[in-house]
Design a protein around this motif. Structure first.
Motif, PDB file in Angstrom:
ATOM      1  N   GLU A 251      -1.453  13.286  -4.238  1.00  0.00           N
ATOM      2  CA  GLU A 251      -1.678  13.778  -3.105  1.00  0.00           C
ATOM      3  C   GLU A 251      -2.004  15.369  -3.512  1.00  0.00           C
ATOM      4  N   ARG A 275      -6.301   8.581   6.520  1.00  0.00           N
ATOM      5  CA  ARG A 275      -4.775   8.540   6.007  1.00  0.00           C
ATOM      6  C   ARG A 275      -4.925   7.151   5.001  1.00  0.00           C
ATOM      7  N   GLU A 276      -5.399   5.998   5.122  1.00  0.00           N
ATOM      8  CA  GLU A 276      -5.676   4.900   4.384  1.00  0.00           C
ATOM      9  C   GLU A 276      -6.334   5.351   3.165  1.00  0.00           C
ATOM     10  N   ALA A 279      -4.291   7.535   0.820  1.00  0.00           N
ATOM     11  CA  ALA A 279      -2.967   6.773   0.575  1.00  0.00           C
ATOM     12  C   ALA A 279      -3.626   5.909  -0.673  1.00  0.00           C
ATOM     13  N   GLU A 280      -4.701   5.319  -0.597  1.00  0.00           N
ATOM     14  CA  GLU A 280      -5.171   4.640  -1.937  1.00  0.00           C
ATOM     15  C   GLU A 280      -5.630   5.434  -2.925  1.00  0.00           C
ATOM     16  N   SER A 282      -4.305   8.342  -3.604  1.00  0.00           N
ATOM     17  CA  SER A 282      -2.821   8.801  -3.861  1.00  0.00           C
ATOM     18  C   SER A 282      -2.364   7.855  -5.158  1.00  0.00           C
ATOM     19  N   ARG A 283      -2.218   6.667  -4.688  1.00  0.00           N
ATOM     20  CA  ARG A 283      -1.572   5.472  -5.356  1.00  0.00           C
ATOM     21  C   ARG A 283      -2.492   5.306  -6.901  1.00  0.00           C
TER      22      ARG A 283
END
Length: 311
Positions: A251, A275-276, A279-280, A282-283
């Motif tokens: 992030e 947003r998706e 999130a990916e 960041s993961r």
């Protein structure tokens, strides 16, 4: 008409219209993007622009008493180290197309007491300054955005005194022929590159270094040398060095990129999809944490320097 609106109408609009090396749309795109990013630019806590700026000044060989021009000076990553290098007897002129960047840089220069700095709002593609005025012309992570050929570099040669030094730094393009962009960690490169290319297409910059890697002057040390020699420079030197960029989370890396020119890419992704993607990203990056919880992203940076002929 307020003073700010009048200033924009009389100064900024002509700046945008008078560019001769990029389309009006592309120049206006840069102006709008960096005005929006100026407050947060290089303020995320992630060490990136400042170490590049310091290294560029060192690589440039700037000495005390010199007169230096910093093209695309931003928030001062190279501007302030250059001011320290020239000392009180020298001068550093910083130019940037964004009046917001200039405003914040001027505030920081005043706070640091660097009176040898002069800042101007100016299109760095067409610097309206006296020929032969400077001992060095530098640009840290700026010139690569618009320079594509020897014709685009030649204006900087004209600003140098005989034997003066031109030096610039850029995220390395050596890997773009393989579809890899230096600023993207390997783990997310294939995920983000399509968005970068789409952003460039929408902004009218699809013929940029990203999309046209094979024809890019920065694609190899040999190509850089050829371009600078064609522009009239001599004694070209090119080095690629790895800068370890550290963050504590995926992030934080995303937040850092949002304070740079990559903001344009993120803003062109539809909100729910963005947003998706975030999130990916960041993961994937969080999976790279070491035992101390640190994620290290090695970013190759290219530094290049060349001299104006002595006679």
């Amino acid at each position: 008409m307020t003073r700010q609106i009048r200033w924009a109408a009389e100064v900024v609009t002509p700046l945008i219209r008078e560019t001769c090396m990029a389309t009006v749309e592309n120049t206006e795109e840069m102006y709008n993007l960096f005005n929006k990013a100026a407050k947060a630019y290089d303020q995320s806590g992630v060490e990136f622009f400042r170490p590049i700026g310091r290294r560029l000044v060192e690589f440039s060989g700037i000495t005390a008493g010199a007169s230096v021009l910093d093209i695309g000076s931003g928030r001062g990553a190279a501007l302030f180290p250059a001011a320290v290098a020239v000392g009180e007897q020298g001068e550093v002129v910083g130019v940037d197309i964004s009046e917001e960047m200039v405003k914040y840089a001027r505030e920081d220069a005043d706070e640091l007491g660097l009176k040898q700095i002069e800042l101007r709002v100016m299109n760095g593609q067409k610097p309206e300054l006296e020929p032969g005025r400077f001992d060095a012309v530098i640009g840290s992570c700026s010139l690569f955005i618009w320079v594509k050929s020897a014709d685009d570099v030649r204006p900087y040669l004209e600003l140098l005194r005989a034997g003066g030094r031109f030096a610039t730094a850029a995220p390395s393009f050596f890997s773009t022929v393989r579809g890899k962009w230096a600023l993207f960690p390997d783990a997310v490169n294939e995920l983000l590159m399509p968005y970068m290319l789409q952003s460039l297409k929408q902004s009218g910059a699809y013929d940029s270094q990203f999309a046209n890697a094979g024809a890019n002057w920065l694609v190899s040390a040999e190509s850089i040398e050829k371009t600078l020699l064609e522009a009239g420079f001599v004694d070209v030197e090119v080095v690629e060095e790895e800068l370890p960029v550290t963050v504590t989370s995926g992030e934080q890396w995303v937040e850092f990129t949002y304070t740079t020119g990559m903001r344009g890419m993120w803003e062109r992704i539809e909100e729910s999809e963005r947003r998706e993607v975030v999130a990916e990203v960041s993961r994937r990056l969080d999976a790279l944490r070491d035992e101390n919880g640190i994620i290290t992203v090695p970013v190759p940076i290219v530094y290049m320097r060349a001299d104006a002929p002595k006679a």
